[in-house]
Design a protein around this motif. Sequence first.
Motif, PDB file in Angstrom:
ATOM      1  N   ASP A 135     -10.810   3.761  -3.664  1.00 42.95           N
ATOM      2  CA  ASP A 135     -11.402   4.016  -2.348  1.00 42.95           C
ATOM      3  C   ASP A 135     -10.417   4.713  -1.411  1.00 42.95           C
ATOM      4  OD1 ASP A 135     -13.788   2.766  -3.094  1.00 42.95           O
ATOM      5  OD2 ASP A 135     -13.054   0.795  -2.501  1.00 42.95           O
ATOM      6  N   ASN A 189      -4.341  -6.507  -5.387  1.00 46.75           N
ATOM      7  CA  ASN A 189      -5.424  -6.169  -4.449  1.00 46.75           C
ATOM      8  C   ASN A 189      -5.334  -4.721  -3.997  1.00 46.75           C
ATOM      9  OD1 ASN A 189      -6.558  -8.763  -4.488  1.00 46.75           O
ATOM     10  ND2 ASN A 189      -5.186  -9.484  -2.858  1.00 46.75           N
ATOM     11  N   GLU A 190      -4.107  -4.251  -3.749  1.00 43.71           N
ATOM     12  CA  GLU A 190      -3.917  -2.850  -3.354  1.00 43.71           C
ATOM     13  C   GLU A 190      -4.239  -1.907  -4.513  1.00 43.71           C
ATOM     14  OE1 GLU A 190      -1.787  -5.361  -0.518  1.00 43.71           O
ATOM     15  OE2 GLU A 190      -1.809  -5.274  -2.717  1.00 43.71           O
ATOM     16  N   ARG A 220      -7.886  -1.319  -4.673  1.00 40.31           N
ATOM     17  CA  ARG A 220      -8.403  -0.500  -3.580  1.00 40.31           C
ATOM     18  C   ARG A 220      -8.039   0.976  -3.711  1.00 40.31           C
ATOM     19  NH1 ARG A 220      -5.718  -2.704   1.375  1.00 40.31           N
ATOM     20  NH2 ARG A 220      -6.946  -1.099   2.441  1.00 40.31           N
ATOM     21  N   THR A 237       0.826  -1.202   0.000  1.00 36.69           N
ATOM     22  CA  THR A 237       0.000   0.000   0.000  1.00 36.69           C
ATOM     23  C   THR A 237       0.862   1.254   0.000  1.00 36.69           C
ATOM     24  OG1 THR A 237      -1.799  -1.123   1.171  1.00 36.69           O
ATOM     25  CG2 THR A 237      -1.785   1.282   1.244  1.00 36.69           C
TER      26      THR A 237
END
Length: 276
Positions: A232, A225-226, A229, A88
């Motif tokens: 958001d 996956n990061e 995201r 992230t």
Amino acid sequence: GSGAAIAQFLTFLFVWEALYQIASRAIKLAISRYPDQIVPTETTQSTGQASKTLAQRGPSYAISFLHSAYVTKRGFRHLLALWNASNTDKLMIPGRTVVSRVRLDHLEVATTNMLFVSYLVYDLVHITTQYPKLGGLDTVAHHVLFAICSFINGTYGIMAFPFGWLIVGEMSTIFLNLRWFMLKTGRQGSAALKVINSLFASTFIMTRIGIYTCGVVQLFGHSINEVRRLPDLSGVPVPFLVATCGCILLGWILNLIWGFKIAKMMMMGEAKAKNR
């Protein structure tokens, strides 16, 4: 979009243009004072035309050399700084309330990104005013697309680590610019040109294929996956994120194609050398 960011962009834009003007005057002065040393008459059929080309296009290649050398150095620094960060943190700058080393590293990336996008805009102006001498539609499209991606990523504070492995690809541009100067000054058959050709090919394969491919695997494999995201977490609109990721993949494919052509030319050159 902050006032500070706009001021920084305009400052860098002014610096690139100022350096261009300095390079232009320096090259013209060198040609006028040392014509035989700059473009040896025995190595080129048209010394006058070679000198004219060097004076007209040389400043752009000189600034490209400075830009590529500087951002390559900064790019490797960014990769080292964010190497151990979480997935992230590699992709998104921490919030303003978070005071951390990672946030400072992201701000350093933001500065390099501003150097890069201001260079693209500066160079695009010269490409269009001298069109098509400094590049065709493919070069214009490249500059416009990557400038848009840089604006998106810089605005939303995303893709810091990927920017690092993308920008180090400018290492090969260093030798591509040197190669241009060698050719335009009539040094086609020199040993130095052979060394520069080898360095261009090897750095292209190392950075634009090797490091780039590892980056693509890390971004769309280990960090997928990061990436999903990010809208958001950062507020980046999905179409903007898709455009950025699409440009990264397109750039990777183009580099593979160009790398194949470069490798093919190298093998043909070695074959000719053996047959002599």
